[in-house]
Design a protein around this motif. Structure first.
Motif, PDB file in Angstrom:
ATOM      1  N   ALA A  91       0.845  -1.193   0.000  1.00 47.52           N
ATOM      2  CA  ALA A  91       0.000   0.000   0.000  1.00 47.52           C
ATOM      3  C   ALA A  91       0.882   1.246   0.000  1.00 47.52           C
ATOM      4  O   ALA A  91       1.926   1.273   0.656  1.00 47.52           O
ATOM      5  CB  ALA A  91      -0.910   0.007   1.218  1.00 47.52           C
ATOM      6  N   GLY A 100     -10.615   5.871  -0.290  1.00 49.35           N
ATOM      7  CA  GLY A 100     -10.291   4.465  -0.111  1.00 49.35           C
ATOM      8  C   GLY A 100      -8.852   4.181   0.241  1.00 49.35           C
ATOM      9  O   GLY A 100      -8.523   3.031   0.593  1.00 49.35           O
ATOM     10  N   GLN A 101      -7.970   5.198   0.171  1.00 50.99           N
ATOM     11  CA  GLN A 101      -6.559   4.939   0.451  1.00 50.99           C
ATOM     12  C   GLN A 101      -6.329   4.581   1.912  1.00 50.99           C
ATOM     13  O   GLN A 101      -5.497   3.729   2.231  1.00 50.99           O
ATOM     14  CB  GLN A 101      -5.699   6.145   0.057  1.00 50.99           C
ATOM     15  CG  GLN A 101      -4.209   5.878   0.040  1.00 50.99           C
ATOM     16  CD  GLN A 101      -3.806   4.844  -1.002  1.00 50.99           C
ATOM     17  OE1 GLN A 101      -4.524   4.612  -1.973  1.00 50.99           O
ATOM     18  NE2 GLN A 101      -2.650   4.232  -0.825  1.00 50.99           N
ATOM     19  N   ARG A 102      -7.077   5.205   2.798  1.00 51.95           N
ATOM     20  CA  ARG A 102      -6.923   4.863   4.217  1.00 51.95           C
ATOM     21  C   ARG A 102      -7.315   3.411   4.484  1.00 51.95           C
ATOM     22  O   ARG A 102      -6.693   2.736   5.306  1.00 51.95           O
ATOM     23  CB  ARG A 102      -7.756   5.815   5.071  1.00 51.95           C
ATOM     24  CG  ARG A 102      -7.154   7.199   5.215  1.00 51.95           C
ATOM     25  CD  ARG A 102      -8.016   8.121   6.065  1.00 51.95           C
ATOM     26  NE  ARG A 102      -7.305   9.363   6.342  1.00 51.95           N
ATOM     27  CZ  ARG A 102      -7.270  10.409   5.518  1.00 51.95           C
ATOM     28  NH1 ARG A 102      -7.915  10.350   4.357  1.00 51.95           N
ATOM     29  NH2 ARG A 102      -6.591  11.493   5.837  1.00 51.95           N
ATOM     30  N   ASP A 103      -8.339   2.937   3.803  1.00 54.95           N
ATOM     31  CA  ASP A 103      -8.741   1.535   3.974  1.00 54.95           C
ATOM     32  C   ASP A 103      -7.624   0.596   3.533  1.00 54.95           C
ATOM     33  O   ASP A 103      -7.385  -0.441   4.153  1.00 54.95           O
ATOM     34  CB  ASP A 103     -10.011   1.246   3.167  1.00 54.95           C
ATOM     35  CG  ASP A 103     -11.225   1.978   3.715  1.00 54.95           C
ATOM     36  OD1 ASP A 103     -11.222   2.298   4.925  1.00 54.95           O
ATOM     37  OD2 ASP A 103     -12.159   2.232   2.939  1.00 54.95           O
ATOM     38  N   LYS A 104      -6.939   0.960   2.449  1.00 58.40           N
ATOM     39  CA  LYS A 104      -5.832   0.132   1.972  1.00 58.40           C
ATOM     40  C   LYS A 104      -4.694   0.108   2.992  1.00 58.40           C
ATOM     41  O   LYS A 104      -4.100  -0.939   3.257  1.00 58.40           O
ATOM     42  CB  LYS A 104      -5.325   0.658   0.625  1.00 58.40           C
ATOM     43  CG  LYS A 104      -6.322   0.517  -0.517  1.00 58.40           C
ATOM     44  CD  LYS A 104      -5.757   1.108  -1.801  1.00 58.40           C
ATOM     45  CE  LYS A 104      -6.772   1.002  -2.931  1.00 58.40           C
ATOM     46  NZ  LYS A 104      -6.268   1.610  -4.194  1.00 58.40           N
ATOM     47  N   ILE A 105      -4.390   1.260   3.557  1.00 61.17           N
ATOM     48  CA  ILE A 105      -3.316   1.348   4.550  1.00 61.17           C
ATOM     49  C   ILE A 105      -3.699   0.581   5.811  1.00 61.17           C
ATOM     50  O   ILE A 105      -2.879  -0.129   6.411  1.00 61.17           O
ATOM     51  CB  ILE A 105      -2.999   2.824   4.861  1.00 61.17           C
ATOM     52  CG1 ILE A 105      -2.407   3.513   3.629  1.00 61.17           C
ATOM     53  CG2 ILE A 105      -2.058   2.943   6.059  1.00 61.17           C
ATOM     54  CD1 ILE A 105      -2.292   5.023   3.756  1.00 61.17           C
ATOM     55  N   ALA A 107      -5.632  -1.991   6.060  1.00 58.99           N
ATOM     56  CA  ALA A 107      -5.670  -3.434   5.829  1.00 58.99           C
ATOM     57  C   ALA A 107      -4.306  -4.031   5.518  1.00 58.99           C
ATOM     58  O   ALA A 107      -4.116  -5.244   5.659  1.00 58.99           O
ATOM     59  CB  ALA A 107      -6.633  -3.739   4.678  1.00 58.99           C
ATOM     60  N   ALA A 108      -3.366  -3.213   5.116  1.00 57.31           N
ATOM     61  CA  ALA A 108      -2.084  -3.718   4.617  1.00 57.31           C
ATOM     62  C   ALA A 108      -1.127  -4.072   5.741  1.00 57.31           C
ATOM     63  O   ALA A 108      -1.118  -3.434   6.794  1.00 57.31           O
ATOM     64  CB  ALA A 108      -1.439  -2.684   3.704  1.00 57.31           C
ATOM     65  N   ILE A 111       3.516  -1.431   3.796  1.00 53.43           N
ATOM     66  CA  ILE A 111       3.208  -0.049   3.429  1.00 53.43           C
ATOM     67  C   ILE A 111       4.492   0.626   2.964  1.00 53.43           C
ATOM     68  O   ILE A 111       5.514   0.584   3.657  1.00 53.43           O
ATOM     69  CB  ILE A 111       2.617   0.724   4.627  1.00 53.43           C
ATOM     70  CG1 ILE A 111       1.327   0.043   5.112  1.00 53.43           C
ATOM     71  CG2 ILE A 111       2.356   2.177   4.261  1.00 53.43           C
ATOM     72  CD1 ILE A 111       0.830   0.555   6.452  1.00 53.43           C
ATOM     73  N   HIS A 188       1.234   7.145  -9.079  1.00 51.90           N
ATOM     74  CA  HIS A 188       0.231   7.605  -8.115  1.00 51.90           C
ATOM     75  C   HIS A 188      -0.426   8.929  -8.487  1.00 51.90           C
ATOM     76  O   HIS A 188      -1.268   9.429  -7.728  1.00 51.90           O
ATOM     77  CB  HIS A 188       0.847   7.643  -6.718  1.00 51.90           C
ATOM     78  CG  HIS A 188       1.335   6.302  -6.273  1.00 51.90           C
ATOM     79  ND1 HIS A 188       0.484   5.242  -6.024  1.00 51.90           N
ATOM     80  CD2 HIS A 188       2.595   5.809  -6.081  1.00 51.90           C
ATOM     81  CE1 HIS A 188       1.181   4.182  -5.672  1.00 51.90           C
ATOM     82  NE2 HIS A 188       2.465   4.503  -5.701  1.00 51.90           N
ATOM     83  N   HIS A 304      -2.920   2.682  10.100  1.00 50.18           N
ATOM     84  CA  HIS A 304      -2.935   1.218  10.097  1.00 50.18           C
ATOM     85  C   HIS A 304      -3.455   0.650  11.415  1.00 50.18           C
ATOM     86  O   HIS A 304      -4.217  -0.331  11.425  1.00 50.18           O
ATOM     87  CB  HIS A 304      -1.532   0.676   9.819  1.00 50.18           C
ATOM     88  CG  HIS A 304      -1.447  -0.811   9.953  1.00 50.18           C
ATOM     89  ND1 HIS A 304      -1.974  -1.663   9.013  1.00 50.18           N
ATOM     90  CD2 HIS A 304      -0.938  -1.601  10.937  1.00 50.18           C
ATOM     91  CE1 HIS A 304      -1.792  -2.907   9.398  1.00 50.18           C
ATOM     92  NE2 HIS A 304      -1.163  -2.903  10.567  1.00 50.18           N
TER      93      HIS A 304
END
Length: 313
Positions: A91, A100-105, A107-108, A111, A188, A304
Motif C-alpha cells: 500500500a 479508499g486509500q486509508r482503507d488500503k493502509i 488493511a495492509a 506499506i 500515483h 494502520h
C-alpha cells in the motif's frame, strides 16, 4: 493498549526523527537494538518479528533484505526507502491520495512510505487528473527545491562543515533525468509520461517546495485558475494535514518571494495556485523530514493501527 515498534535503521535521519515522534507517546514501546548488534541479521530478524510495526529506514537493497526476514504475519512493515513504492501488494502510505486509500493502509501489512519530492508532486497533480482537468497523457515538468537534510548524514555533514563556497548557491541535481522518485510520481498521479523533473538542493536544513508550471491550454478546454484551485480544495476537503491556500495567495504575492520553509516542524502540506489568463503555477510545500519522510511514516502507522491519525504529530 501498547504497540511494539522497531525502527530498523534508527541512526539515519529518517529513523532518528521517527524515534523523536515516538518518544513522547505512552501507547508505543520502542524496541531497541544494541549498537554492537546493528548488523547482526539474527537479532534484527528477532526484533522485526517481535514488532507490531517495523519501520525500515534503510537503503533499497537492505530494505528488501529486511522485508524478507519477516515471518510473523502480524508484523506491519512501513518502508521509508524507494524499494517498494510501486510494487504490487504494498500500500502507498499517502492517506490523502484518494478515496479508499486509508482503507488500503489500514488493511495492509506492507506499506511503502512516499518520497519527499513525490509526495508534493502527487498531492499537487492527482486531484487535477482525477477531476479530468489534466489528461493522463499530459507532458509536464516540475522543479523541487529542498533543504540539504534530504541528502542524508553525509550531505548534512558536508553543508554544516562550512567553508565550501559552491554549497552557498542552489545546486540542481539528477540531471540525468532518471530521479528515483519518478516511477511513483507517475504511478500515483495516473500520468503516463514521466515529468521532466529537476530537484535543487539549497543551503538550508529542511523544507521543500515542488512547483509544476502549466499552460492553461494543456488543461481541459476552458479551464481557469479558479477551477484548478477548486479541484484541489474539493479533493482535500476535511483533510487536517493539507491546506489549500487562496488563489494567488495575497500574502505570498505581497512579499514577492515564496517561503519554502514555512511548513517546517509540521506534518502539513500547503498547496498554492498562482495564475494568469494563460498560465498557472501549482506549488506544494512541506517539511521534507516531516510529511516528506518521518511524519508521513508515523501517520501511516496511526492509520494502520486505527488510532487518531494525528497522534504524536
Amino acid at each position: 493498549m501498547s504497540f511494539k515498534v522497531f525502527v530498523d535503521g534508527q541512526e539515519g535521519t529518517t529513523g532518528l526523527r521517527i524515534n523523536e515522534y515516538l518518544a513522547a507517546r505512552s501507547d508505543v514501546e520502542v524496541l531497541r537494538i544494541d549498537a554492537d548488534k546493528r548488523k547482526d541479521a539474527a537479532e534484527r530478524a528477532r526484533l522485526l518479528n517481535a514488532a507490531d510495526v517495523a519501520f525500515l529506514c534503510l537503503p533499497d537493497a537492505a530494505s528488501r533484505e529486511a522485508a524478507a526476514m519477516i515471518s510473523n504475519p502480524k508484523t506491519c512493515l512501513i518502508d521509508a526507502s524507494t524499494a517498494h513504492r510501486t510494487v504490487p501488494g504494498w500500500a502507498f502510505g499517502l492517506p490523502e491520495l484518494a478515496a479508499g486509500q486509508r482503507d488500503k493502509i489500514r488493511a495492509a501489512k506492507r506499506i511503502a512510505n512516499p518520497g519527499c519530492h513525490a509526495s508534493a508532486f502527487i498531492l499537487a497533480l492527482r486531484p487535477l487528473v482525477d477531476a479530468g482537468l489534466l489528461g493522463a497523457e499530459a507532458l509536464v515538468s516540475a522543479t523541487s527545491i529542498t533543504g540539504y537534510s534530504g541528502g542524508g548524514k553525509a550531505m548534512i555533514a558536508q553543508y554544516e562543515a562550512g567553508g565550501d563556497q559552491k554549497l552557498k548557491s542552489p545546486r540542481p541535481y539528477a540531471l540525468g533525468l532518471a530521479h528515483k522518485h519518478l516511477p511513483e510520481m507517475m504511478a500515483h498521479t495516473g500520468l503516463r509520461n514521466a515529468p521532466v523533473f529537476m530537484p535543487i538542493v539549497g543551503d538550508f536544513y529542511k523544507g521543500l517546495a515542488v512547483t509544476v508550471p502549466l499552460h492553461l491550454s494543456q488543461l481541459r478546454a476552458g479551464t481557469t485558475p479558479e477551477q484548478v484551485r477548486e479541484a484541489l480544495a474539493a479533493h482535500y476537503a476535511g483533510e487536517r494535514f493539507i491546506r489549500v491556500m487562496p488563489l494567488r495567495d495575497a500574502e505570498t504575492l505581497a512579499e514577492g518571494f515564496f517561503d519554502v520553509q514555512a511548513c517546517n516542524d509540521t506534518n502539513r502540506v500547503d498547496l498554492f495556485v498562482f495564475g494568469s489568463e494563460t498560465q498557472i503555477l501549482v506549488i506544494a510545500r512541506l517539511d521534507n523530514l516531516g510529511k516528506g519522510a518521518s511524519g508521513a511514516a508515523v501517520q501511516a502507522m496511526n492509520v494502520h493501527l486505527g488510532l487518531d491519525e494525528g497522534l504524536g504529530l
